[in-house]
Design an enzyme around this catalytic site. Structure first.
Site, PDB file in Angstrom:
ATOM      1  N   ASP A 210      53.741  37.861  64.224  1.00 20.11           N
ATOM      2  CA  ASP A 210      54.790  38.852  64.497  1.00 20.11           C
ATOM      3  C   ASP A 210      54.192  40.252  64.612  1.00 20.11           C
ATOM      4  O   ASP A 210      54.606  41.047  65.469  1.00 20.11           O
ATOM      5  CB  ASP A 210      55.845  38.828  63.383  1.00 20.11           C
ATOM      6  CG  ASP A 210      56.713  37.580  63.434  1.00 20.11           C
ATOM      7  OD1 ASP A 210      56.662  36.865  64.459  1.00 20.11           O
ATOM      8  OD2 ASP A 210      57.447  37.323  62.463  1.00 20.11           O
ATOM      9  N   ASP A 236      54.961  34.641  73.364  1.00 22.94           N
ATOM     10  CA  ASP A 236      54.032  35.737  73.676  1.00 22.94           C
ATOM     11  C   ASP A 236      54.068  36.093  75.154  1.00 22.94           C
ATOM     12  O   ASP A 236      53.075  36.555  75.713  1.00 22.94           O
ATOM     13  CB  ASP A 236      52.612  35.370  73.251  1.00 22.94           C
ATOM     14  CG  ASP A 236      52.104  34.111  73.940  1.00 22.94           C
ATOM     15  OD1 ASP A 236      52.940  33.347  74.455  1.00 22.94           O
ATOM     16  OD2 ASP A 236      50.882  33.885  73.949  1.00 22.94           O
TER      17      ASP A 236
END
Length: 604
Positions: A210, A236
């Protein structure tokens, strides 16, 4: 509607880990003729069970009165449609999903309707967010000031990614469709994928992942500030949209800046990590490109960037589209090739350099294509994986190789062992052991299974069925080999836990050992470790007598490579074995002489 250029429309999505959506095609009768592999992950269904059925007839598809009639009308009128939503009950767990699909009709050059092509994705979470938004608005209708504040917050959350604060997929779809609705407006899409993000997640944990995403978002927002909005559309994956007659030079500058800044270290828990990025760039004209086309084109360019080694940017080119179209065409023929006996075994001899005897052969799949000639696996295995028929190819090779070995022994040829490649995913097949037993009827010829895709084997072996299959195969007498050892994909941990009967040292390492002392030490260490664990070693890819001399000097005496023979068709391998036996026994007769009739017994 005008013809659709197939170079801009036919997309083979053989890069499922890049695209979040799935792509589909249907024929003129609206029956599904192609689905990309992503649909299996989302819907938990087999593509083979869906092909040939119309969307409404797919098991699990819900068909209430609302929406479907209009959808059917669009199909009958051969109109493009966008964002058609319907519910789907997932068969394996009964979970209800909401799916959104869009599609465009396809016509050939003569104007004949050929079917539809489009894109789809799971919008369950998005619709659930919107449902909660509506409920909250209704509940707070009488609280004027507070209602306004809450509604604005919820509307913002519906269009923003909660982790990074970037715009989300919903906002991206809305903005891209709006940009492409302007006639002749040049729109450029930049698709960014972080290269080593999975490693960060797996090694350092999700909080670290994160933190990487938040840092990446800040860097992207800074670079694209004032040029184009940045979106996070899942995992991502990030996108930048350049609209208002965007210029390719701007996209290149942004991409170069992103590649440079993403290599900078990211501090996480008292240590620095770096992820890097790969980028795909595609441009389209408003009124002539659909959002789905532009997204798919950017995905293709991103796939090429990853294929070229990651850490780079690639722009979509006509050559890329041509290659994708060719692969898509090839993929459509693979299933028929198996049925038509076009997938054939080739045999590469394995030699004991101490005795110069043939100790066995590795069996390699080839496709005898009626138009393109002989194709190596790298031309079709990716497409076969996408279609879910790699197991069929494995099964076909095993049956043909073992049948050949049995005929060889009956004819007096000294073929004592065959090694057959097995994709790692096959180890989870509950039918694997019974299939091997049914094929391997003559146990005089030893059967070895080479484990491929060792990059994922460490995870696979945690599954109970994998350990059970390996144990049962060993109990049956099957030998286990680990392929490409030393390539960086096979781990020491998996070597210790699997304890293969043989390791095959990677050909690149073997060839480098001839000229590189460090590589020679690496090979020596591998051989020493194998000896300590009582594991047999074989060196792959030997091309010269010098290769053999160097590796023999390190203690290895089993070899496979071009210096002995390239992979041979069945007829050529029969001749190779015969010649070897003739040299070993110069005055022998009988089995050493093969007429055309006896060769025919080998299917050659």
């Amino acid at each position: 509607m005008a013809d659709i250029d197939p170079n801009n429309s036919r997309k083979l999505e053989d890069f499922a880990e890049i695209a979040s959506d799935w792509f589909w095609e249907s024929d003129a009768a609206h029956r599904m003729s192609y689905l990309s592999g992503r649909v299996e992950t989302v819907l938990k269904i087999k593509i083979s069970d869906v092909l040939g059925a119309t969307r409404a007839k797919v098991s699990g598809a819900q068909k209430p009165d609302e929406g479907w009639a209009e959808h059917f009308a669009d199909l009958e009128a051969r109109r493009p449609f966008r964002n058609f939503e319907y519910s789907f009950i997932r068969p394996d767990d009964g979970e209800k999903l909401w799916l959104r699909i869009s599609g465009h009709p396809i016509f050939d050059s003569a104007g004949l309707f050929k079917g539809y092509r489009g894109i789809g994705h799971d919008v369950t979470a998005e619709l659930e967010t919107m449902r909660r938004l509506k409920e909250s608005n209704a509940a707070l209708a009488e609280r004027n000031t507070e209602l306004t504040q809450v509604r604005r917050a919820l509307e913002r959350s519906a269009n923003e990614d909660s982790l990074t604060g970037l715009l989300n997929r919903r906002a991206f779809e809305r903005d891209l469709e709006e940009a492409l609705s302007v006639e002749n407006n040049t729109v450029i899409l930049i698709h960014i994928d972080l290269d080593r993000f999975k490693w960060v997640n797996d090694t350092l944990g999700h909080p670290a992942g994160d933190a990487v995403l938040v840092t990446a978002a800040e860097r992207l927002r800074h670079i694209a500030s004032g040029i184009g909005p940045v979106y996070r559309v899942g995992g991502d994956e990030f996108l930048v949209v350049l609209a208002d007659n965007a210029e390719i030079e701007s996209a290149r500058w942004i991409s170069d800046s992103i590649l440079e800044i993403m290599e900078n270290p990211i501090p996480i828990e008292r240590q620095n990590t770096s992820v890097g990025a790969s980028i795909g760039i595609a441009a389209g004209l408003g009124g002539k490109f659909s959002p789905q086309q532009l997204i798919a084109n950017a995905d293709i360019a991103l796939y090429e960037a990853k294929k070229d080694g990651r850490g780079c940017a690639r722009e979509l080119t006509p050559d890329m589209l041509g290659q994708i179209a060719a692969k898509r065409q090839l993929a459509s023929q693979i299933a028929a090739a198996i049925q038509n006996d076009q997938i054939i075994p080739f045999f590469q001899p394995q030699i004991d350099a101490e005795t110069n005897a043939v100790i066995g052969a590795e069996v390699l799949a080839r496709w005898q294509h009626p138009e393109l000639g002989l194709l190596a696996p790298n031309a079709f295995i990716d497409a076969a994986t996408e279609l879910g028929i790699v197991a069929d190819i494995d099964r076909c090779m095993m049956q043909k190789a073992l049948a050949f070995a049995e005929r060889s022994l009956a004819a007096g040829l000294n073929l004592t062992s065959v090694s057959i490649n097995l994709s790692a995913g096959r180890l989870t097949d509950p039918n694997l052991v019974s299939e091997v037993g049914a094929c391997w009827t003559n146990r005089t010829c030893r059967l070895s299974i080479e484990l491929l895709e060792t990059i994922s084997f460490d995870e696979l072996q945690r599954e109970t069925i994998v350990a059970e299959n390996i144990a049962q195969l060993r109990a049956m007498g099957v030998k286990i080999e680990m392929d490409d050892f030393g390539s960086g994909r096979a781990s020491i941990t998996s070597l210790l836990s699997v304890r293969p009967d043989r390791i095959k040292i990677d050909r690149h390492l073997v060839q480098a050992a001839t000229r590189d002392p460090m590589k020679r030490q690496a090979v020596s260490a591998i051989l020493e470790m194998a000896r300590a664990l009582d594991i047999e070693s074989l060196a792959e890819g030997v091309e010269t007598e010098e290769d053999i001399a160097v590796i023999r000097g390190l203690g290895c005496h089993l070899f496979q490579g071009y210096v002995y023979a390239r992979p041979l068709p069945a007829a050529g391998f029969v001749d190779f074995l015969r010649q070897r036996q003739t040299r070993a026994h110069p005055g022998s007769t009988g089995a050493q002489h093969f007429s055309d009739g006896r060769k025919a017994a080998f299917g050659v």
